[in-house]
Design a protein around this motif. Sequence first.
Motif, mmCIF file in Angstrom:
data_model
loop_
_atom_site.group_PDB
_atom_site.id
_atom_site.type_symbol
_atom_site.label_atom_id
_atom_site.label_comp_id
_atom_site.label_asym_id
_atom_site.label_seq_id
_atom_site.Cartn_x
_atom_site.Cartn_y
_atom_site.Cartn_z
ATOM 1 N N SER A 1 3.036 -2.356 -2.634
ATOM 2 C CA SER A 1 3.102 -0.954 -3.066
ATOM 3 C C SER A 1 2.116 -0.647 -4.199
ATOM 4 O O SER A 1 1.823 0.518 -4.449
ATOM 5 C CB SER A 1 4.529 -0.588 -3.478
ATOM 6 O OG SER A 1 4.920 -1.311 -4.613
ATOM 7 N N GLN A 2 1.585 -1.680 -4.843
ATOM 8 C CA GLN A 2 0.590 -1.479 -5.898
ATOM 9 C C GLN A 2 -0.846 -1.662 -5.406
ATOM 10 O O GLN A 2 -1.796 -1.490 -6.175
ATOM 11 C CB GLN A 2 0.859 -2.447 -7.055
ATOM 12 C CG GLN A 2 2.191 -2.192 -7.741
ATOM 13 C CD GLN A 2 2.426 -3.208 -8.827
ATOM 14 O OE1 GLN A 2 1.745 -3.199 -9.853
ATOM 15 N NE2 GLN A 2 3.382 -4.097 -8.607
ATOM 16 N N ALA A 3 -1.027 -2.007 -4.146
ATOM 17 C CA ALA A 3 -2.368 -2.229 -3.594
ATOM 18 C C ALA A 3 -3.188 -0.951 -3.660
ATOM 19 O O ALA A 3 -2.676 0.141 -3.426
ATOM 20 C CB ALA A 3 -2.267 -2.716 -2.154
ATOM 21 N N THR A 4 -4.470 -1.104 -3.958
ATOM 22 C CA THR A 4 -5.365 0.054 -3.997
ATOM 23 C C THR A 4 -6.455 -0.004 -2.942
ATOM 24 O O THR A 4 -7.096 1.000 -2.666
ATOM 25 C CB THR A 4 -6.038 0.182 -5.376
ATOM 26 O OG1 THR A 4 -6.774 -1.010 -5.641
ATOM 27 C CG2 THR A 4 -5.009 0.430 -6.469
ATOM 28 N N ASN A 5 -6.662 -1.185 -2.338
ATOM 29 C CA ASN A 5 -7.787 -1.316 -1.429
ATOM 30 C C ASN A 5 -7.488 -2.152 -0.192
ATOM 31 O O ASN A 5 -7.757 -1.731 0.923
ATOM 32 C CB ASN A 5 -8.983 -1.907 -2.183
ATOM 33 C CG ASN A 5 -10.267 -1.780 -1.436
ATOM 34 O OD1 ASN A 5 -10.438 -0.879 -0.639
ATOM 35 N ND2 ASN A 5 -11.183 -2.694 -1.686
ATOM 36 N N LYS A 6 -6.941 -3.355 -0.391
ATOM 37 C CA LYS A 6 -6.844 -4.275 0.734
ATOM 38 C C LYS A 6 -5.562 -5.099 0.683
ATOM 39 O O LYS A 6 -5.170 -5.586 -0.370
ATOM 40 C CB LYS A 6 -8.052 -5.217 0.730
ATOM 41 C CG LYS A 6 -8.112 -6.156 1.911
ATOM 42 C CD LYS A 6 -9.381 -6.983 1.883
ATOM 43 C CE LYS A 6 -10.368 -6.320 2.819
ATOM 44 N NZ LYS A 6 -11.556 -7.115 3.060
ATOM 45 N N VAL A 7 -4.957 -5.247 1.854
ATOM 46 C CA VAL A 7 -3.812 -6.136 2.032
ATOM 47 C C VAL A 7 -4.107 -7.015 3.237
ATOM 48 O O VAL A 7 -4.506 -6.518 4.294
ATOM 49 C CB VAL A 7 -2.489 -5.364 2.271
ATOM 50 C CG1 VAL A 7 -1.367 -6.299 2.690
ATOM 51 C CG2 VAL A 7 -2.090 -4.575 1.030
#
Length: 187
Positions: free
Chosen positions: A50-56
């Motif tokens: 939920s804190q990702a900003t770009n890539k998982v």
Amino acid sequence: MNDNATNNSFTEDIPSSIENQHTYSLGEDKSTHLFSSPDSLRALTTSMISQATNKVRILSHHLNREIYDYEPIRDAISKLARAHSRSTIELLIVDEHPLVVSTQRLLELVRRLPSSIQLRVINKSYPYDESAMVLVDRCGVIFQKENSIYEGFANFNSAGRNKQLTEVFDHLWRHSSESQELRQLRL
């Protein structure tokens, strides 16, 4: 297990009460958090994704329903996929059959958002050690030595470990293929 044992602290099993909270800050919290239950793994995964900003990037045997069919995790993946055109979610699995048979709701996201969420199957001729991992942006790591056992560690700020595991993930990804069963379901 961590990049620098003298600077990082270990915390024992994470209670499930953190499920909907951002208790640990991605890119800031240097503690290594140990987990030993599905609830703890789900809570850590929810918080980190939920804190990702770009890539998982997720490597899992078959995207275990107990973890990845959990609504807050699906919502976090959906939100990232829709956040901007550079968002990338890469799902790498070993066995596609349980995923196809179970018709997970996460699979529906893959079908609806193919430009942001990619699902591939590991090439069986390449060595795979049955581990599972979640890699978020360039610093978040959740790692299980064995996919079927809910024991491992999470670190919200471990660029070195993330880079090391990203190399493993990238190697498997380069030699993976699109799921034939999932491709047929899209038609």
